[in-house]
Enzyme design. Structure first.
Site, PDB file in Angstrom:
ATOM      1  N   ARG A   1       0.823  -1.197   0.000  1.00 17.36           N
ATOM      2  CA  ARG A   1       0.000   0.000   0.000  1.00 17.36           C
ATOM      3  C   ARG A   1       0.863   1.256   0.000  1.00 17.36           C
ATOM      4  NH1 ARG A   1      -3.691  -2.694  -1.355  1.00 17.36           N
ATOM      5  NH2 ARG A   1      -5.784  -2.836  -0.462  1.00 17.36           N
TER       6      ARG A   1
ATOM      7  N   GLU B   1      -1.470   8.613  -5.271  1.00 17.12           N
ATOM      8  CA  GLU B   1      -2.113   7.834  -6.338  1.00 17.12           C
ATOM      9  C   GLU B   1      -3.394   8.508  -6.817  1.00 17.12           C
ATOM     10  OE1 GLU B   1      -4.166   3.455  -6.413  1.00 17.12           O
ATOM     11  OE2 GLU B   1      -2.198   3.579  -5.444  1.00 17.12           O
TER      12      GLU B   1
ATOM     13  N   HIS C   1      -0.609   0.240  -9.276  1.00 16.32           N
ATOM     14  CA  HIS C   1      -1.363  -0.569  -8.314  1.00 16.32           C
ATOM     15  C   HIS C   1      -2.038  -1.760  -9.012  1.00 16.32           C
ATOM     16  CE1 HIS C   1      -3.218  -0.047  -4.071  1.00 16.32           C
ATOM     17  NE2 HIS C   1      -3.067  -1.331  -4.361  1.00 16.32           N
TER      18      HIS C   1
END
Length: 323
Positions: A234, A263, A282
């Site tokens: 993460r 992000e 991701h």
């Protein structure tokens, strides 16, 4: 009839696989594939989430909501406190994407270590870089890979890097059993020792208050000269700005990031300006065949819940108990 919302975008045929596994006379399955439709939704009973988040306002906007299901292991996108207050179960699919994420972690180790992007950039610029990076390109063989997090993904990373001839050490606040450590050939060490001793450091832990920026300036300074840092977990686990400075200064040989703090990244972001930093958007658990593993887990939890049995993959039991 139970109303299930499949919210977000998914691999091809996910809706059809769920539809085939859930009796139509008992379950109404609806796809909500845009942010606008998701924001307007008010009558969900069970929600399956991949990209979209479930903050308190979404939870409160759906008074019939009884269960929120995460497509994947991470559940930081769901307000589990708000869900617990309303007696809403939150589940995930632990281990389902372990193969895919661990593969990407190793891919990034190899790509950064062998200067893949640097060579690609040089060739596009007309430079035949056969010897350019000869003294800064390294293989996995004989290296020590430090794995932060001994869960499903961390263990699969260990198995994969062993095939390349690497050794592994690991740190986890919940130490594995002796049998598990021997089975996966993972030697437990304190976090500081891992940071100091590893040639490659890879993160496989959830994003919590206790893990936010667990790799910052202090931890980066403890690493060996030329260490490679990998994050396929993460964004937020690493202070990305400090990481960038460490790569720019030459302290780190490079980094591979599938999770970043900002992000989605803008094209001008500093992380995209250094060829020794490889960023992917991701996609660690995003493969076309991942649904073959995840869909049966979702279906089992849905059926168990609707038929009054204990649901296996609940992640907010503590919040539910304190309701």
């Amino acid at each position: 009839m139970h109303r299930i919302i499949l919210a977000g975008t998914y691999p091809a045929y996910t809706f059809e696989k769920l539809r085939a596994a859930l009796p139509e006379q008992e379950f109404q399955l609806i796809a909500v594939d845009t942010a606008e439709k998701y924001a307007e939704m008010t009558d969900a009973e069970i929600m399956i989430l991949r990209i979209f988040k479930a903050p308190r306002e979404i939870i409160e906007r759906n008074p019939r909501l009884k269960m929120i299901m995460r497509w994947g292991a991470g559940f930081d996108s769901v307000d589990i406190e708000a869900a617990g207050e309303r007696g809403i179960l939150v589940t995930n699919t632990p281990g389902a994407n372990a193969n895919a994420v661990s593969e990407l972690a190793v891919l990034l180790m190899l790509a950064v270590g062998r200067k893949l992007f640097c060579h690609a950039k040089s060739l596009r610029e007309g430079v035949w870089s056969k010897n350019t990076y000869l003294n800064s390109s390294f293989s996995l063989f004989g290296k020590t890979v430090g794995i932060i997090g001994g869960g499903n993904i961390g263990r699969q990373v260990a198995e994969k890097v062993h095939a390349f001839g690497a050794e592994t050490v690991y740190y986890d606040p919940f130490r594995l059993s002796e049998e598990m450590e021997q089975r996966f050939r993972m030697k437990y060490v304190p976090l500081e020792e891992l940071l100091c001793a590893s040639d490659i450091i890879t993160l496989h832990v959830p994003l919590l208050e206790t893990t936010q920026h667990m790799i910052g300036e202090k931890q980066l300074a403890m690493m060996k000269q030329g260490t490679i840092v990998i994050n396929t977990a993460r964004g937020g686990l690493i202070d990305d700005s400090a990481l960038y400075r460490a790569v720019e200064s030459g302290k780190l040989a490079g980094a591979g990031l599938d999770g970043v703090e900002r992000e989605p990244l803008m094209p001008e972001d500093e992380l995209l300006q250094n060829p020794n930093i490889i960023v992917t958007p991701h996609v660690g658990g995003g493969t076309a065949d991942i649904g073959d593993v995840i869909v049966p887990m979702l279906v089992q939890d849905i059926k168990d819940f609707c038929e009054g049995r204990d649901v296996i993959h609940i992640v907010n039991r503590k919040q539910l108990a304190s309701k």
